[in-house]
Design a protein around this motif. Sequence first.
Motif, PDB file in Angstrom:
ATOM      1  N   THR A  79     -72.018 -56.441   2.335  1.00 46.91           N
ATOM      2  CA  THR A  79     -70.793 -56.620   1.548  1.00 46.91           C
ATOM      3  C   THR A  79     -70.305 -58.063   1.647  1.00 46.91           C
ATOM      4  OG1 THR A  79     -69.425 -55.891   3.423  1.00 46.91           O
ATOM      5  CG2 THR A  79     -70.103 -54.215   1.834  1.00 46.91           C
ATOM      6  N   HIS A  80     -70.447 -58.661   2.836  1.00 49.34           N
ATOM      7  CA  HIS A  80     -70.074 -60.070   3.007  1.00 49.34           C
ATOM      8  C   HIS A  80     -71.040 -60.962   2.231  1.00 49.34           C
ATOM      9  CE1 HIS A  80     -68.166 -63.482   4.957  1.00 49.34           C
ATOM     10  NE2 HIS A  80     -69.367 -63.974   5.216  1.00 49.34           N
ATOM     11  N   MET A  81     -72.329 -60.592   2.240  1.00 46.81           N
ATOM     12  CA  MET A  81     -73.336 -61.358   1.502  1.00 46.81           C
ATOM     13  C   MET A  81     -73.029 -61.343   0.011  1.00 46.81           C
ATOM     14  SD  MET A  81     -76.151 -63.112   2.164  1.00 46.81           S
ATOM     15  CE  MET A  81     -75.640 -64.361   0.997  1.00 46.81           C
ATOM     16  N   LYS A  82     -72.612 -60.203  -0.475  1.00 43.35           N
ATOM     17  CA  LYS A  82     -72.281 -60.088  -1.897  1.00 43.35           C
ATOM     18  C   LYS A  82     -71.113 -60.996  -2.263  1.00 43.35           C
ATOM     19  CE  LYS A  82     -71.355 -56.679  -5.540  1.00 43.35           C
ATOM     20  NZ  LYS A  82     -70.117 -57.220  -6.110  1.00 43.35           N
ATOM     21  N   ARG A  83     -70.104 -61.050  -1.393  1.00 40.97           N
ATOM     22  CA  ARG A  83     -68.959 -61.928  -1.653  1.00 40.97           C
ATOM     23  C   ARG A  83     -69.379 -63.401  -1.623  1.00 40.97           C
ATOM     24  NH1 ARG A  83     -66.194 -58.055   1.582  1.00 40.97           N
ATOM     25  NH2 ARG A  83     -66.465 -59.356   3.440  1.00 40.97           N
ATOM     26  N   PHE A  84     -70.241 -63.729  -0.663  1.00 34.55           N
ATOM     27  CA  PHE A  84     -70.730 -65.107  -0.576  1.00 34.55           C
ATOM     28  C   PHE A  84     -71.552 -65.460  -1.818  1.00 34.55           C
ATOM     29  CE2 PHE A  84     -73.671 -68.301   1.644  1.00 34.55           C
ATOM     30  CZ  PHE A  84     -72.762 -69.344   1.513  1.00 34.55           C
ATOM     31  N   ASN A  85     -72.394 -64.542  -2.264  1.00 32.67           N
ATOM     32  CA  ASN A  85     -73.168 -64.759  -3.494  1.00 32.67           C
ATOM     33  C   ASN A  85     -72.240 -65.061  -4.669  1.00 32.67           C
ATOM     34  OD1 ASN A  85     -75.623 -64.363  -2.266  1.00 32.67           O
ATOM     35  ND2 ASN A  85     -76.002 -62.342  -3.125  1.00 32.67           N
ATOM     36  N   SER A  86     -71.159 -64.295  -4.777  1.00 33.70           N
ATOM     37  CA  SER A  86     -70.218 -64.496  -5.888  1.00 33.70           C
ATOM     38  C   SER A  86     -69.548 -65.856  -5.794  1.00 33.70           C
ATOM     39  CB  SER A  86     -69.154 -63.392  -5.877  1.00 33.70           C
ATOM     40  OG  SER A  86     -69.728 -62.133  -6.120  1.00 33.70           O
ATOM     41  N   GLU A  87     -69.197 -66.264  -4.579  1.00 40.75           N
ATOM     42  CA  GLU A  87     -68.577 -67.569  -4.374  1.00 40.75           C
ATOM     43  C   GLU A  87     -69.539 -68.695  -4.754  1.00 40.75           C
ATOM     44  OE1 GLU A  87     -67.062 -70.270  -0.583  1.00 40.75           O
ATOM     45  OE2 GLU A  87     -67.163 -68.085  -0.374  1.00 40.75           O
ATOM     46  N   VAL A  88     -70.793 -68.572  -4.338  1.00 41.68           N
ATOM     47  CA  VAL A  88     -71.784 -69.603  -4.645  1.00 41.68           C
ATOM     48  C   VAL A  88     -72.101 -69.601  -6.141  1.00 41.68           C
ATOM     49  CG1 VAL A  88     -74.114 -70.445  -4.167  1.00 41.68           C
ATOM     50  CG2 VAL A  88     -72.756 -69.446  -2.323  1.00 41.68           C
ATOM     51  N   GLN A  89     -72.125 -68.418  -6.727  1.00 43.47           N
ATOM     52  CA  GLN A  89     -72.381 -68.318  -8.162  1.00 43.47           C
ATOM     53  C   GLN A  89     -71.320 -69.057  -8.967  1.00 43.47           C
ATOM     54  OE1 GLN A  89     -70.706 -65.576 -10.444  1.00 43.47           O
ATOM     55  NE2 GLN A  89     -71.563 -66.803 -12.092  1.00 43.47           N
ATOM     56  N   GLN A  90     -70.062 -68.982  -8.517  1.00 47.25           N
ATOM     57  CA  GLN A  90     -68.986 -69.717  -9.184  1.00 47.25           C
ATOM     58  C   GLN A  90     -69.188 -71.225  -9.041  1.00 47.25           C
ATOM     59  OE1 GLN A  90     -65.283 -68.262  -7.588  1.00 47.25           O
ATOM     60  NE2 GLN A  90     -65.500 -66.241  -8.520  1.00 47.25           N
ATOM     61  N   ALA A  91     -69.644 -71.644  -7.856  1.00 48.47           N
ATOM     62  CA  ALA A  91     -69.915 -73.073  -7.645  1.00 48.47           C
ATOM     63  C   ALA A  91     -71.061 -73.538  -8.539  1.00 48.47           C
ATOM     64  CB  ALA A  91     -70.245 -73.327  -6.175  1.00 48.47           C
ATOM     65  N   ALA A  92     -72.105 -72.707  -8.661  1.00 53.54           N
ATOM     66  CA  ALA A  92     -73.247 -73.055  -9.514  1.00 53.54           C
ATOM     67  C   ALA A  92     -72.829 -73.113 -10.976  1.00 53.54           C
ATOM     68  CB  ALA A  92     -74.369 -72.038  -9.322  1.00 53.54           C
ATOM     69  N   THR A  93     -71.938 -72.214 -11.376  1.00 50.48           N
ATOM     70  CA  THR A  93     -71.416 -72.236 -12.747  1.00 50.48           C
ATOM     71  C   THR A  93     -70.619 -73.511 -12.984  1.00 50.48           C
ATOM     72  OG1 THR A  93     -71.322 -69.811 -12.851  1.00 50.48           O
ATOM     73  CG2 THR A  93     -69.950 -71.025 -14.412  1.00 50.48           C
ATOM     74  N   GLY A  94     -69.876 -73.939 -11.958  1.00 50.56           N
ATOM     75  CA  GLY A  94     -69.094 -75.168 -12.079  1.00 50.56           C
ATOM     76  C   GLY A  94     -69.963 -76.396 -12.252  1.00 50.56           C
ATOM     77  N   ILE A  95     -71.015 -76.513 -11.451  1.00 50.94           N
ATOM     78  CA  ILE A  95     -71.874 -77.701 -11.567  1.00 50.94           C
ATOM     79  C   ILE A  95     -72.709 -77.633 -12.847  1.00 50.94           C
ATOM     80  CG2 ILE A  95     -73.904 -76.890 -10.267  1.00 50.94           C
ATOM     81  CD1 ILE A  95     -73.965 -79.707  -8.973  1.00 50.94           C
ATOM     82  N   PHE A  96     -73.026 -76.425 -13.310  1.00 52.75           N
ATOM     83  CA  PHE A  96     -73.714 -76.275 -14.595  1.00 52.75           C
ATOM     84  C   PHE A  96     -72.849 -76.852 -15.714  1.00 52.75           C
ATOM     85  CE2 PHE A  96     -73.989 -73.607 -18.458  1.00 52.75           C
ATOM     86  CZ  PHE A  96     -75.261 -73.953 -18.893  1.00 52.75           C
ATOM     87  N   ALA A  97     -71.554 -76.489 -15.715  1.00 55.66           N
ATOM     88  CA  ALA A  97     -70.645 -76.982 -16.751  1.00 55.66           C
ATOM     89  C   ALA A  97     -70.494 -78.502 -16.660  1.00 55.66           C
ATOM     90  CB  ALA A  97     -69.282 -76.304 -16.609  1.00 55.66           C
ATOM     91  N   PHE A  98     -70.441 -79.031 -15.445  1.00 60.51           N
ATOM     92  CA  PHE A  98     -70.337 -80.476 -15.241  1.00 60.51           C
ATOM     93  C   PHE A  98     -71.556 -81.197 -15.815  1.00 60.51           C
ATOM     94  CE2 PHE A  98     -71.209 -84.114 -12.250  1.00 60.51           C
ATOM     95  CZ  PHE A  98     -70.214 -84.957 -12.729  1.00 60.51           C
ATOM     96  N   LYS A  99     -72.722 -80.664 -15.538  1.00 62.12           N
ATOM     97  CA  LYS A  99     -73.957 -81.282 -16.033  1.00 62.12           C
ATOM     98  C   LYS A  99     -74.017 -81.254 -17.562  1.00 62.12           C
ATOM     99  CE  LYS A  99     -76.591 -80.128 -11.858  1.00 62.12           C
ATOM    100  NZ  LYS A  99     -77.493 -79.148 -11.217  1.00 62.12           N
ATOM    101  N   ARG A 100     -73.577 -80.140 -18.159  1.00 61.36           N
ATOM    102  CA  ARG A 100     -73.597 -80.066 -19.623  1.00 61.36           C
ATOM    103  C   ARG A 100     -72.569 -81.031 -20.227  1.00 61.36           C
ATOM    104  NH1 ARG A 100     -78.363 -78.331 -20.932  1.00 61.36           N
ATOM    105  NH2 ARG A 100     -77.636 -77.997 -23.069  1.00 61.36           N
ATOM    106  N   LYS A 101     -71.455 -81.231 -19.528  1.00 56.52           N
ATOM    107  CA  LYS A 101     -70.464 -82.206 -20.000  1.00 56.52           C
ATOM    108  C   LYS A 101     -71.062 -83.603 -19.991  1.00 56.52           C
ATOM    109  CE  LYS A 101     -67.133 -83.653 -17.271  1.00 56.52           C
ATOM    110  NZ  LYS A 101     -65.882 -83.710 -16.463  1.00 56.52           N
ATOM    111  N   VAL A 102     -71.745 -83.936 -18.909  1.00 57.19           N
ATOM    112  CA  VAL A 102     -72.390 -85.252 -18.803  1.00 57.19           C
ATOM    113  C   VAL A 102     -73.439 -85.416 -19.900  1.00 57.19           C
ATOM    114  CG1 VAL A 102     -73.872 -86.707 -17.361  1.00 57.19           C
ATOM    115  CG2 VAL A 102     -71.946 -85.486 -16.333  1.00 57.19           C
ATOM    116  N   LEU A 103     -74.222 -84.360 -20.139  1.00 55.67           N
ATOM    117  CA  LEU A 103     -75.239 -84.427 -21.194  1.00 55.67           C
ATOM    118  C   LEU A 103     -74.598 -84.703 -22.550  1.00 55.67           C
ATOM    119  CD1 LEU A 103     -78.177 -84.098 -22.111  1.00 55.67           C
ATOM    120  CD2 LEU A 103     -77.774 -81.630 -22.286  1.00 55.67           C
TER     121      LEU A 103
END
Length: 278
Positions: A79-103
């Motif tokens: 259950t803790h792993m699932k929460r951590f996955n969700s937190e990291v997934q949000q971070a990955a979504t954030g850097i994805f959006a940043f990279k597309r903005k730069v592009l």
Amino acid sequence: MKLNLILSLRGIRVTNGFVEKSLDEIRFWSRIMKEHSLFLRLGFRAEDTQLIQEANQFYHLFEQIEQRAHSFTNQIDPTHMKRFNSEVQQAATGIFAFKRKVLGLILNCQMPGANNFPLLVDHISREANYFRKRLMELNEGKLKPLADAIIKENVFFLRIMADHAKFIGHLLDPSERKLVDMARNFSNDFDQLVFQARDLESMKPQSQTVPLLDQFLDENRVSVTSLRDFKKTARELIEECRIKSIIHPLLADHTFREAERFLHIIDMFEAKLKNQNN
């Protein structure tokens, strides 16, 4: 069985090795995302202060994520792993959006003189998208069937390898003619493998036979091994200052590790195919 039942009642779908697979993905890709932030920052102009600040923020964010992932063990509560996955997934979504903005800024000619190739920014955004989707699949327990996963993963990673060859060829000094030609040949080889993989994908489900998939993996392994060895040699030459290039030593190591990752995935798929056929 009892643990799976409890987690199911909590609305969490758990597959075999959920924690181990999650930690493996986060440990590998968080380091990759951290290094992407550095490479982007190095390619920005001095006046791109806001973008430099954002890149630095993402660098520190993924550095923290990487450290936390290495502090966990496979015995962590799912259950803790699932929460951590969700937190990291949000971070990955954030850097994805940043990279597309730069592009977008690059393609609209709003960053003249910057040193990030559009294809490189697109490349690293594809990797961020892959990472976030992988974490979502793990949390939802919706991993692809073996045959689908083999084709999908190879289409993704073959294109990544083709891009790497192109970047190496463009970042080597033009006077390194032999190495530039070798990189160009790898680029052409992997472009053909990408087309071949997409052909196999379009022939699904009829193409998803064990003999065809096994041959597909064998052929890709040969080419990826050759490219991995080329990257290893290039990395060593760059570290020893024996060739002329503008390739950062960390970038050389970065692309080498991704080739190693692909070979590991091929090994895993071949083992699963063998077990399925027995």
